[in-house]
Scaffold this active site. Structure first.
Site, mmCIF file in Angstrom:
data_model
loop_
_atom_site.group_PDB
_atom_site.id
_atom_site.type_symbol
_atom_site.label_atom_id
_atom_site.label_comp_id
_atom_site.label_asym_id
_atom_site.label_seq_id
_atom_site.Cartn_x
_atom_site.Cartn_y
_atom_site.Cartn_z
ATOM 1 N N GLY A 290 0.931 -1.358 -0.012
ATOM 2 C CA GLY A 290 0.285 0.006 0.026
ATOM 3 C C GLY A 290 0.943 1.297 -0.124
ATOM 4 N N ARG B 143 -39.691 -1.588 4.609
ATOM 5 C CA ARG B 143 -40.182 -2.246 3.527
ATOM 6 C C ARG B 143 -41.438 -3.155 3.955
ATOM 7 N NH1 ARG B 143 -39.255 -2.818 -1.868
ATOM 8 N NH2 ARG B 143 -40.563 -4.833 -2.818
ATOM 9 N N THR C 56 -7.662 -11.651 4.899
ATOM 10 C CA THR C 56 -6.296 -12.329 4.424
ATOM 11 C C THR C 56 -5.216 -11.454 4.732
ATOM 12 O OG1 THR C 56 -6.870 -11.860 2.188
ATOM 13 C CG2 THR C 56 -7.150 -13.959 2.618
ATOM 14 N N GLU D 234 -2.804 -8.852 7.328
ATOM 15 C CA GLU D 234 -2.507 -8.769 8.455
ATOM 16 C C GLU D 234 -2.547 -10.251 8.981
ATOM 17 O OE1 GLU D 234 -1.049 -6.349 10.413
ATOM 18 O OE2 GLU D 234 -1.010 -4.953 8.918
ATOM 19 N N ASP E 125 -3.631 -14.402 7.472
ATOM 20 C CA ASP E 125 -4.733 -15.028 6.930
ATOM 21 C C ASP E 125 -5.508 -15.683 7.940
ATOM 22 O OD1 ASP E 125 -5.955 -16.901 4.332
ATOM 23 O OD2 ASP E 125 -5.229 -18.104 5.963
#
Length: 691
Positions: free
Chosen positions: A222, A362, A470, A472, A474
């Site tokens: 990143g 709704r 997944t 930091e 898995d």
């Protein structure tokens, strides 16, 4: 038998058959056309026996949001005042990245919210900012986390005073945009297996960073593709020996590597950067790939808290082995997992709020010749959403507890706390993010076709959050860490050791709960008993204790023929179930404690109701386990199922107040069907499409 008796019996049989047929027809008719009640709501007879709890959403909000509510509202207010910084529904990748950068700069330099100082000083406040920012835009939350938690956090946590003095101000004010370059193309979870090399050159007093093969290219980094100027690069530290042709591998260390010129922003010599391209989600974050070709950096750029190299190439460390240094390094980086677990709950709050508000709004079908009823009045909709709402509350208190322990760990550096936080953050991050990912799809489906409209956000929330499972760590790997820690504690206990604070409930549970189930309590089915926190905790602890004992036995058995790795793999599904069971127990414990601490009586009653639904729904979901060992008799199992449905109905009655207590303004949820005021929902929705 006389003909008259025969005829009489025949007539009686026909009458009985007719009566039976009539009775079945009446029952079927009642099933298809239930009696109409005055308020046009479907109610089970048992459900009308208790009055609705009077919940004050403001008081519940105050308890939930805590002392950092002000800084979150400051984040919300800033972005509400800057419509030009709000993310549109349709935006190109490159435009999104530039918008995300402007959002971050505006937040820090214009709104004056500078999270970096809180990374170490006040982690709870830092995570509160992260949650609020992620609620506004998840890409922005991740970009902020990369800058301050990963890149900045690595400098603070792995470096020493010289690094803080040199880099703190630039990281804080965004002049030093940075990356966290750990993951490689061929290695992710197995960080010890990374292949990037940092070789010390004693002639020039420099480290030489090299990517030896394509598998060692740093991937998914990143901030790397566009904005980053520095990277914390994780590499194997290689030191020369007396034999000039040999190098000593000192294990994985972290290095600060400049990747772009601070003035021109051009890529520096020896650094190759490529764009990882369009992703499933989080396209406001510029993920890139990094290759290094003989990139030289000063010796001072080694983040040397746990290991240092002197001018002559000598290595020193306060820790004696590579494994201990590696564990200490990763232990300082658990803040990322803590933040992900907490932020994931924030995403779940948004999704649950939108889905539940729409389900109250709704209307669909209903009794003949009567107004339609809200879809949340249907048991099937309650079954989808109410346990999810209960879990959201449970996760909130569990992650708040995790942050408290993490903050305490950062202040004290207590070894036991470090171990506890490492295991607990792994478990909660894995469990919560997996649950949220599934729930986002359920929320979308619960809102029908309107849940599929991009403007109502389920698609973007689902896509942006998906990676939480997944990165930091898995989730499957993290659950194995939890299982491994439990087994280690189990073994130490039976060798005379002590259990850690996090797993301390096993001290009392292992001996008690591994005995034969009590045949009397196995049949207790009263509501008071089933809603007793002691019964609920006992049930959770019993299951975890049995799973832990049986896992230890199975591993011991299979190790004789398959070896330790083969045995672990053979028992893997069992171990994952064990870890999940344990985390559910920890979550329930924290929920029960949070209820005790709630100062407002009505809020406490509402939370107790929600907690009971959370506990009994999970017990019912795994009722086969309890039935197989006679922990729960058949009649008790039926009572649990019946009560869970009843509690779901009761929670439905206060669902509006429960989601209102999350205190998420309409400009944060940003979904027309999830408006606080039902009268505005369809108006805004139709305006969006041009009416």
């Amino acid at each position: 038998m006389s003909s008259s008796n025969f005829n009489n019996n025949h007539v009686n049989n026909e009458q009985q058959q007719q009566q039976s047929t009539d009775r079945r027809i009446r029952l079927l008719s009642l099933h298809l056309n239930p009696p109409i009640n005055n308020n046009n709501q479907i109610k089970l007879e048992v459900c009308s026996a208790r009055a609705k709890i009077d919940v004050n959403a403001d008081k519940l909000t105050s308890y939930l949001r805590g002392k950092h509510r002000d800084v979150q509202e400051k984040v919300f207010a800033y972005f509400n005042s800057r419509p030009d910084l709000q993310t549109p529904i349709e935006i190109l990748k490159d435009d999104y990245r530039e918008l995300c950068m402007r959002q971050l700069v505006g937040l820090v330099r214009e709104a004056g919210i500078k999270p970096f100082r809180y990374v170490v000083e006040d982690p709870a406040k830092y995570f509160a900012i992260i949650e609020a920012v992620g609620s506004v835009d998840m890409s922005l939350g991740i970009k902020l986390g990369v800058q301050y938690s990963l890149w900045g956090g690595s400098v603070l946590n792995l470096g020493t005073k010289k690094h803080r003095d040199k880099y703190f101000e630039g990281i804080d004010n965004l002049e030093y945009l940075g990356c966290f370059a750990m993951t490689e193309l061929h290695h992710g979870s197995n960080v010890q297996g990374i292949q990037t090399i940092a070789t010390f050159d004693p002639l020039t007093d420099e480290f030489i960073i090299n990517t030896p093969n394509d598998g060692a290219i740093k991937w998914w980094i990143g901030n790397a593709a566009v904005h980053g100027k520095f990277a914390t690069v994780f590499a194997k530290l290689m030191l020369p020996t007396y034999d000039k042709n040999a190098l000593t591998d000192m294990g994985v260390h972290a290095f600060i590597v400049p990747i772009r010129d601070l003035k021109t922003h051009k890529t520096l010599p020896g650094v190759e950067i490529n764009d990882c391209g369009h992703k499933v989600g989080l396209n406001g974050v510029d993920n890139g790939a990094l290759r290094f070709r003989n990139v030289r950096i000063p010796r001072d750029n080694l983040l040397n808290r746990f290991g240092d190299v002197s001018r002559d190439g000598s290595y020193t460390s306060p820790l004696p082995t590579i494994n201990k240094r590696f564990a200490a390094t990763l232990g300082e980086l658990v803040g990322g997992r803590v933040g992900l677990a907490y932020s994931s709950v924030g995403v779940l709050k948004i999704a649950a709020t939108i889905a539940i508000r729409y389900s109250l709004l709704r209307q669909q079908f209903g009794p003949p010749k009567q107004p339609e009823i809200s879809i949340l009045d249907y048991q099937s909709q309650q079954h989808k959403l109410m346990p999810m709402l209960a879990s959201t509350y449970a996760f909130h208190f569990a992650t708040v507890h995790l942050i408290e322990k993490y903050s305490q760990m950062k202040k004290t550096h207590d070894e036991q706390l470090v171990a506890d936080v490492h295991a607990l953050s792994a478990g909660l991050k894995s469990y919560v993010t997996s649950y949220t990912a599934k729930s986002l799809s359920i929320c979308r489906e619960a809102c029908g076709g309107h849940g599929y409209a991009a403007v109502n956000r389920f698609g973007s929330l689902r896509n942006d959050h998906d990676i939480f499972q997944t990165f930091e760590g898995d989730n499957t790997v993290l659950l194995q860490q939890v299982a491994g820690d439990l087994l280690k504690q189990y073994q130490e206990k039976f060798c005379g050791g002590t259990l850690s604070a996090t797993w301390s409930y096993l001290r009392e549970s292992m001996n008690t709960y591994l005995s034969q189930p009590n045949p009397v309590t196995a049949r207790w089915e009263s509501e008071d008993h089933l809603r007793d926190p002691k019964f609920q905790l006992d049930a959770f602890r019993y299951r975890t204790s049995r799973l832990l004992q049986s896992a230890a036995v199975r591993l011991r058995k299979h190790s004789k023929t398959l070896g330790s790795f083969g045995a672990w793999n053979r028992c893997l599904n069992h171990l994952l179930t064990l870890a999940e069971s344990h985390i559910e127990t920890v979550i329930l414990e924290n929920f029960i404690e949070a209820i005790k601490s709630c100062p407002d009586a009505n809020s406490r009653a509402a939370l107790k109701l929600v907690c009971d639904l959370y506990a009994l729904n999970l017990i019912w979901s795994d009722i086969g386990t309890y039935r197989n060992v006679d922990y729960v008799a058949p009649n008790k199992a039926k009572a649990i199922h019946k009560l869970a449905d009843y509690l779901s109905f009761q929670v439905k009655n206060i669902a509006k107040e429960l989601v209102d207590a999350f205190d998420l303004p309409d400009h944060v949820t940003r979904a027309p069907i999830g408006k606080q005021s039902p009268s505005e929902a369809y108006t805004e929705y139709t305006q969006y499409v041009g009416f």
